[in-house]
Design a protein around this motif. Structure first.
Motif, short mmCIF file in Angstrom:
data_model
loop_
_atom_site.label_atom_id
_atom_site.label_comp_id
_atom_site.label_asym_id
_atom_site.label_seq_id
_atom_site.Cartn_x
_atom_site.Cartn_y
_atom_site.Cartn_z
N MET A 1 0.82 -1.17 0.00
CA MET A 1 0.00 0.00 0.00
C MET A 1 0.88 1.25 0.00
O MET A 1 0.56 2.22 -0.68
N ILE A 2 1.95 1.19 0.74
CA ILE A 2 2.86 2.34 0.80
C ILE A 2 3.54 2.54 -0.54
O ILE A 2 3.65 3.68 -1.03
N VAL A 3 3.96 1.45 -1.17
CA VAL A 3 4.64 1.55 -2.46
C VAL A 3 3.68 2.10 -3.52
O VAL A 3 4.05 2.98 -4.31
N LEU A 4 2.46 1.62 -3.54
CA LEU A 4 1.47 2.12 -4.49
C LEU A 4 1.21 3.60 -4.26
O LEU A 4 1.10 4.38 -5.22
N GLY A 5 1.14 4.01 -3.01
CA GLY A 5 0.95 5.43 -2.70
C GLY A 5 2.09 6.28 -3.20
O GLY A 5 1.87 7.37 -3.75
N VAL A 6 3.31 5.80 -3.03
CA VAL A 6 4.47 6.57 -3.50
C VAL A 6 4.48 6.65 -5.02
O VAL A 6 4.77 7.71 -5.59
N ILE A 7 4.12 5.56 -5.69
CA ILE A 7 4.06 5.57 -7.15
C ILE A 7 3.02 6.58 -7.63
O ILE A 7 3.27 7.37 -8.55
N LEU A 8 1.84 6.59 -6.99
CA LEU A 8 0.81 7.55 -7.37
C LEU A 8 1.24 8.98 -7.08
O LEU A 8 0.91 9.90 -7.84
N LEU A 9 1.97 9.19 -5.98
CA LEU A 9 2.48 10.52 -5.67
C LEU A 9 3.41 11.01 -6.77
O LEU A 9 3.32 12.16 -7.23
N VAL A 10 4.31 10.15 -7.20
CA VAL A 10 5.28 10.53 -8.23
C VAL A 10 4.57 10.80 -9.56
O VAL A 10 4.82 11.82 -10.22
N ILE A 11 3.66 9.91 -9.96
CA ILE A 11 2.94 10.10 -11.22
C ILE A 11 2.10 11.37 -11.16
O ILE A 11 2.06 12.15 -12.11
N GLY A 12 1.41 11.57 -10.03
CA GLY A 12 0.60 12.78 -9.90
C GLY A 12 1.44 14.04 -9.92
O GLY A 12 1.02 15.06 -10.48
N LEU B 1 -4.46 12.17 -8.36
CA LEU B 1 -3.50 11.10 -8.08
C LEU B 1 -2.62 11.46 -6.89
O LEU B 1 -2.28 10.60 -6.08
N TRP B 2 -2.26 12.73 -6.79
CA TRP B 2 -1.45 13.20 -5.66
C TRP B 2 -2.21 12.97 -4.35
O TRP B 2 -1.66 12.45 -3.38
N SER B 3 -3.49 13.30 -4.32
CA SER B 3 -4.30 13.15 -3.12
C SER B 3 -4.49 11.69 -2.74
O SER B 3 -4.37 11.31 -1.57
N GLY C 1 -2.57 9.17 -3.62
CA GLY C 1 -1.27 8.65 -3.23
C GLY C 1 -0.91 9.03 -1.80
O GLY C 1 -0.42 8.21 -1.03
N LEU C 2 -1.17 10.27 -1.44
CA LEU C 2 -0.89 10.72 -0.08
C LEU C 2 -1.73 9.96 0.94
O LEU C 2 -1.23 9.53 1.98
N ALA C 3 -3.01 9.76 0.62
CA ALA C 3 -3.89 9.01 1.52
C ALA C 3 -3.41 7.57 1.69
O ALA C 3 -3.39 7.04 2.80
N LEU C 4 -2.99 6.93 0.60
CA LEU C 4 -2.51 5.55 0.68
C LEU C 4 -1.22 5.44 1.50
O LEU C 4 -1.05 4.50 2.28
N VAL C 5 -0.34 6.40 1.34
CA VAL C 5 0.90 6.39 2.12
C VAL C 5 0.60 6.54 3.60
O VAL C 5 1.13 5.80 4.43
#
Length: 51
Positions: A1-12, A20-22, A24-28
């Motif tokens: 879940m943390i890795v997916l959040g970081v990936i979404l943060l970077v893509i966003g 995507l940023w939001s 990703g931040l929530a998932l992290v």
């Protein structure tokens, strides 16, 4: 879940998509909370660890 959040943060961040940023931040944040709870011995959803 943390890795997916970081990936979404970077893509966003790169694509400039705030949704995507939001997400990703929530998932992290949720992933870190679950990780800490599991690490200190609290059961999360009836399990000692969430993975």
């Amino acid at each position: 879940m943390i890795v997916l959040g970081v990936i979404l943060l970077v893509i966003g961040f790169i694509a400039g998509i705030s949704v995507l940023w939001s997400i990703g931040l929530a998932l992290v944040v949720i992933g870190l909370i679950l990780w800490v709870l599991g690490a200190v011995g609290h059961e999360v959803g009836g399990r000692k660890h969430y993975w």
